[in-house]
Design a protein around this motif. Structure first.
Motif, PDB file in Angstrom:
ATOM      1  N   LEU A  46       0.830  -1.209   0.000  1.00 15.15           N
ATOM      2  CA  LEU A  46       0.000   0.000   0.000  1.00 15.15           C
ATOM      3  C   LEU A  46       0.861   1.254   0.000  1.00 15.15           C
ATOM      4  O   LEU A  46       0.578   2.216  -0.727  1.00 15.15           O
ATOM      5  CB  LEU A  46      -0.914   0.013   1.234  1.00 15.15           C
ATOM      6  CG  LEU A  46      -2.236  -0.744   1.134  1.00 15.15           C
ATOM      7  CD1 LEU A  46      -2.930  -0.764   2.495  1.00 15.15           C
ATOM      8  CD2 LEU A  46      -3.154  -0.112   0.089  1.00 15.15           C
ATOM      9  N   ALA A  47       1.919   1.252   0.812  1.00 16.25           N
ATOM     10  CA  ALA A  47       2.805   2.417   0.874  1.00 16.25           C
ATOM     11  C   ALA A  47       3.390   2.717  -0.500  1.00 16.25           C
ATOM     12  O   ALA A  47       3.437   3.885  -0.938  1.00 16.25           O
ATOM     13  CB  ALA A  47       3.917   2.164   1.888  1.00 16.25           C
ATOM     14  N   GLU A  48       3.834   1.678  -1.204  1.00 14.33           N
ATOM     15  CA  GLU A  48       4.404   1.876  -2.540  1.00 14.33           C
ATOM     16  C   GLU A  48       3.343   2.376  -3.514  1.00 14.33           C
ATOM     17  O   GLU A  48       3.593   3.283  -4.313  1.00 14.33           O
ATOM     18  CB  GLU A  48       5.004   0.557  -3.037  1.00 14.33           C
ATOM     19  CG  GLU A  48       5.696   0.686  -4.385  1.00 14.33           C
ATOM     20  CD  GLU A  48       6.380  -0.601  -4.811  1.00 14.33           C
ATOM     21  OE1 GLU A  48       6.861  -0.638  -5.958  1.00 14.33           O
ATOM     22  OE2 GLU A  48       6.431  -1.558  -4.019  1.00 14.33           O
ATOM     23  N   ARG A  49       2.163   1.797  -3.415  1.00 16.86           N
ATOM     24  CA  ARG A  49       1.086   2.165  -4.333  1.00 16.86           C
ATOM     25  C   ARG A  49       0.617   3.607  -4.100  1.00 16.86           C
ATOM     26  O   ARG A  49       0.291   4.322  -5.049  1.00 16.86           O
ATOM     27  CB  ARG A  49      -0.082   1.193  -4.143  1.00 16.86           C
ATOM     28  CG  ARG A  49      -1.242   1.421  -5.078  1.00 16.86           C
ATOM     29  CD  ARG A  49      -2.117   0.190  -5.113  1.00 16.86           C
ATOM     30  NE  ARG A  49      -3.279   0.367  -5.946  1.00 16.86           N
ATOM     31  CZ  ARG A  49      -4.128  -0.600  -6.268  1.00 16.86           C
ATOM     32  NH1 ARG A  49      -3.911  -1.838  -5.822  1.00 16.86           N
ATOM     33  NH2 ARG A  49      -5.174  -0.366  -7.037  1.00 16.86           N
ATOM     34  N   LEU A  50       0.583   4.027  -2.812  1.00 21.71           N
ATOM     35  CA  LEU A  50       0.105   5.362  -2.473  1.00 21.71           C
ATOM     36  C   LEU A  50       1.202   6.417  -2.575  1.00 21.71           C
ATOM     37  O   LEU A  50       0.916   7.615  -2.523  1.00 21.71           O
ATOM     38  CB  LEU A  50      -0.474   5.369  -1.052  1.00 21.71           C
ATOM     39  CG  LEU A  50      -1.652   4.418  -0.770  1.00 21.71           C
ATOM     40  CD1 LEU A  50      -2.065   4.511   0.688  1.00 21.71           C
ATOM     41  CD2 LEU A  50      -2.830   4.718  -1.689  1.00 21.71           C
ATOM     42  N   GLY A  51       2.451   5.978  -2.657  1.00 21.27           N
ATOM     43  CA  GLY A  51       3.561   6.914  -2.763  1.00 21.27           C
ATOM     44  C   GLY A  51       3.879   7.616  -1.461  1.00 21.27           C
ATOM     45  O   GLY A  51       4.295   8.784  -1.463  1.00 21.27           O
ATOM     46  N   VAL A  52       3.675   6.907  -0.330  1.00 27.99           N
ATOM     47  CA  VAL A  52       3.991   7.468   0.986  1.00 27.99           C
ATOM     48  C   VAL A  52       4.809   6.452   1.774  1.00 27.99           C
ATOM     49  O   VAL A  52       4.960   5.298   1.360  1.00 27.99           O
ATOM     50  CB  VAL A  52       2.708   7.842   1.769  1.00 27.99           C
ATOM     51  CG1 VAL A  52       1.953   8.968   1.060  1.00 27.99           C
ATOM     52  CG2 VAL A  52       1.803   6.636   1.954  1.00 27.99           C
ATOM     53  N   SER A  53       5.332   6.879   2.920  1.00 26.61           N
ATOM     54  CA  SER A  53       6.131   5.981   3.751  1.00 26.61           C
ATOM     55  C   SER A  53       5.236   4.956   4.470  1.00 26.61           C
ATOM     56  O   SER A  53       4.026   5.140   4.584  1.00 26.61           O
ATOM     57  CB  SER A  53       6.907   6.787   4.797  1.00 26.61           C
ATOM     58  OG  SER A  53       6.006   7.351   5.739  1.00 26.61           O
ATOM     59  N   ARG A  54       5.863   3.916   4.969  1.00 19.20           N
ATOM     60  CA  ARG A  54       5.113   2.908   5.733  1.00 19.20           C
ATOM     61  C   ARG A  54       4.523   3.479   7.025  1.00 19.20           C
ATOM     62  O   ARG A  54       3.378   3.150   7.363  1.00 19.20           O
ATOM     63  CB  ARG A  54       5.993   1.691   6.006  1.00 19.20           C
ATOM     64  CG  ARG A  54       6.255   0.864   4.745  1.00 19.20           C
ATOM     65  CD  ARG A  54       6.981  -0.420   5.038  1.00 19.20           C
ATOM     66  NE  ARG A  54       6.198  -1.333   5.847  1.00 19.20           N
ATOM     67  CZ  ARG A  54       6.551  -2.580   6.147  1.00 19.20           C
ATOM     68  NH1 ARG A  54       7.704  -3.054   5.695  1.00 19.20           N
ATOM     69  NH2 ARG A  54       5.791  -3.344   6.891  1.00 19.20           N
ATOM     70  N   PRO A  55       5.252   4.344   7.769  1.00 16.84           N
ATOM     71  CA  PRO A  55       4.631   4.935   8.955  1.00 16.84           C
ATOM     72  C   PRO A  55       3.376   5.750   8.629  1.00 16.84           C
ATOM     73  O   PRO A  55       2.384   5.696   9.361  1.00 16.84           O
ATOM     74  CB  PRO A  55       5.737   5.824   9.537  1.00 16.84           C
ATOM     75  CG  PRO A  55       7.005   5.168   9.098  1.00 16.84           C
ATOM     76  CD  PRO A  55       6.711   4.640   7.727  1.00 16.84           C
ATOM     77  N   VAL A  56       3.412   6.494   7.518  1.00 20.05           N
ATOM     78  CA  VAL A  56       2.229   7.256   7.102  1.00 20.05           C
ATOM     79  C   VAL A  56       1.095   6.297   6.748  1.00 20.05           C
ATOM     80  O   VAL A  56      -0.067   6.495   7.133  1.00 20.05           O
ATOM     81  CB  VAL A  56       2.558   8.182   5.913  1.00 20.05           C
ATOM     82  CG1 VAL A  56       1.271   8.708   5.262  1.00 20.05           C
ATOM     83  CG2 VAL A  56       3.424   9.347   6.373  1.00 20.05           C
ATOM     84  N   THR A  57       1.428   5.233   6.021  1.00 19.92           N
ATOM     85  CA  THR A  57       0.419   4.227   5.659  1.00 19.92           C
ATOM     86  C   THR A  57      -0.180   3.601   6.910  1.00 19.92           C
ATOM     87  O   THR A  57      -1.402   3.410   7.013  1.00 19.92           O
ATOM     88  CB  THR A  57       1.049   3.133   4.779  1.00 19.92           C
ATOM     89  OG1 THR A  57       1.604   3.733   3.621  1.00 19.92           O
ATOM     90  CG2 THR A  57       0.008   2.107   4.365  1.00 19.92           C
ATOM     91  N   ARG A  58       0.680   3.299   7.889  1.00 19.58           N
ATOM     92  CA  ARG A  58       0.213   2.675   9.131  1.00 19.58           C
ATOM     93  C   ARG A  58      -0.779   3.589   9.861  1.00 19.58           C
ATOM     94  O   ARG A  58      -1.822   3.139  10.341  1.00 19.58           O
ATOM     95  CB  ARG A  58       1.408   2.351  10.021  1.00 19.58           C
ATOM     96  CG  ARG A  58       1.091   1.442  11.208  1.00 19.58           C
ATOM     97  CD  ARG A  58       2.367   1.065  11.962  1.00 19.58           C
ATOM     98  NE  ARG A  58       3.326   0.443  11.048  1.00 19.58           N
ATOM     99  CZ  ARG A  58       4.556   0.887  10.836  1.00 19.58           C
ATOM    100  NH1 ARG A  58       4.996   1.975  11.478  1.00 19.58           N
ATOM    101  NH2 ARG A  58       5.373   0.270   9.998  1.00 19.58           N
ATOM    102  N   GLU A  59      -0.462   4.878   9.927  1.00 16.27           N
ATOM    103  CA  GLU A  59      -1.351   5.831  10.594  1.00 16.27           C
ATOM    104  C   GLU A  59      -2.667   5.978   9.828  1.00 16.27           C
ATOM    105  O   GLU A  59      -3.734   6.127  10.427  1.00 16.27           O
ATOM    106  CB  GLU A  59      -0.664   7.193  10.728  1.00 16.27           C
ATOM    107  CG  GLU A  59       0.407   7.247  11.793  1.00 16.27           C
ATOM    108  CD  GLU A  59      -0.116   6.834  13.162  1.00 16.27           C
ATOM    109  OE1 GLU A  59      -1.170   7.353  13.584  1.00 16.27           O
ATOM    110  OE2 GLU A  59       0.519   5.972  13.808  1.00 16.27           O
TER     111      GLU A  59
END
Length: 242
Positions: A46-59
């Motif tokens: 998801l992080a790669e697909r959304l173009g954001v970091s994993r911590p941002v994806t987690r939040e």
């Protein structure tokens, strides 16, 4: 102590990324036509697909879980959640606590909703719905002199079944969301009824509602529900709940 400008800017930027990621995950759910119970890609994917970091994806995933858009936990991938009333309950509770909404205002809105749901329930109910309502009424009579808490939970369940029987999921979610307020005020109303005769009559009103739904008489069902809310408003006002 005021945060340094750079720190404040960084925190604000990250919050903006989380909000954007939450929006994009919801768009992904719709775009992929995912339904309750369906699994989302892994956090890394998801992080790669959304173009954001994993911590941002987690939040973002945690935020959507709080809103009951997603189910997460126990090391499993996030799943699309079944819609429920939990997040709306939190909003109602907070709005009431902060003084922006009174109990009587909540009852006014709830009365409007429940007059409609009981009418629809009378027309659309299943045999199982009708039987469960009558079973709940009998259980309320059985607990009348023994278990106030049990009667409260039966009362809550009674109204939620009516909403479900209306055949409209939104009505069901809205009525379910009042559960948190009901648990805060129910005992006050029960004490205000004062004696066994008044408490028995309260349950008989539920019985009239259930019987009207069973016989699919929407006019009688609405009249009985209106009577029920007139009584609820009166006893809470008598107890000083405005």
């Amino acid at each position: 102590m005021k945060p340094k400008p750079g720190v404040e800017k960084t925190a604000g930027a990250e919050l903006g990324l989380v909000e954007r990621a939450m929006r994009d995950v919801r768009a992904l759910i719709r775009g992929e036509e995912l339904m309750p119970g369906d699994v989302l890609p892994s956090e890394a994917a998801l992080a790669e697909r959304l173009g954001v970091s994993r911590p941002v994806t987690r939040e973002a995933l945690r935020g959507l879980a709080t809103l009951r858009v997603l189910d997460i936990g126990n090391g499993r991938k996030a799943r699309v959640a079944m819609p429920d009333a939990s997040s709306l309950s939190v909003i109602l509770d907070h709005t009431t606590y902060s003084g922006r909404l009174s109990i009587q205002q909540i009852l006014d809105v709830r009365r409007t909703l429940e007059l409609r749901t009981v009418s629809l329930a009378a027309m659309r109910r299943s045999d199982a719905d009708a039987a469960e309502l009558l079973t709940i009424v009998q259980a309320m009579f059985d607990a009348l002199e023994a278990d106030q808490g049990a009667i409260m939970e039966l009362d809550i369940r009674f109204h939620e079944i009516i909403a479900r029987a209306s055949g409209n999921l939104l009505y069901s979610i809205l009525i379910d969301s009042f559960r948190v307020i009901t648990r805060q005020t129910w005992a006050i109303g029960w004490r205000s009824r004062g004696n066994l005769e008044n408490r028995t009559e309260n349950i008989r009103c539920h019985e009239r509602i259930a019987t009207a739904i069973m016989t699919q008489d929407s006019i009688r069902a609405e009249a009985a529900m209106s009577e029920h809310f007139d009584s609820a408003v009166t006893v809470l006002l008598r107890a000083g709940v405005t």
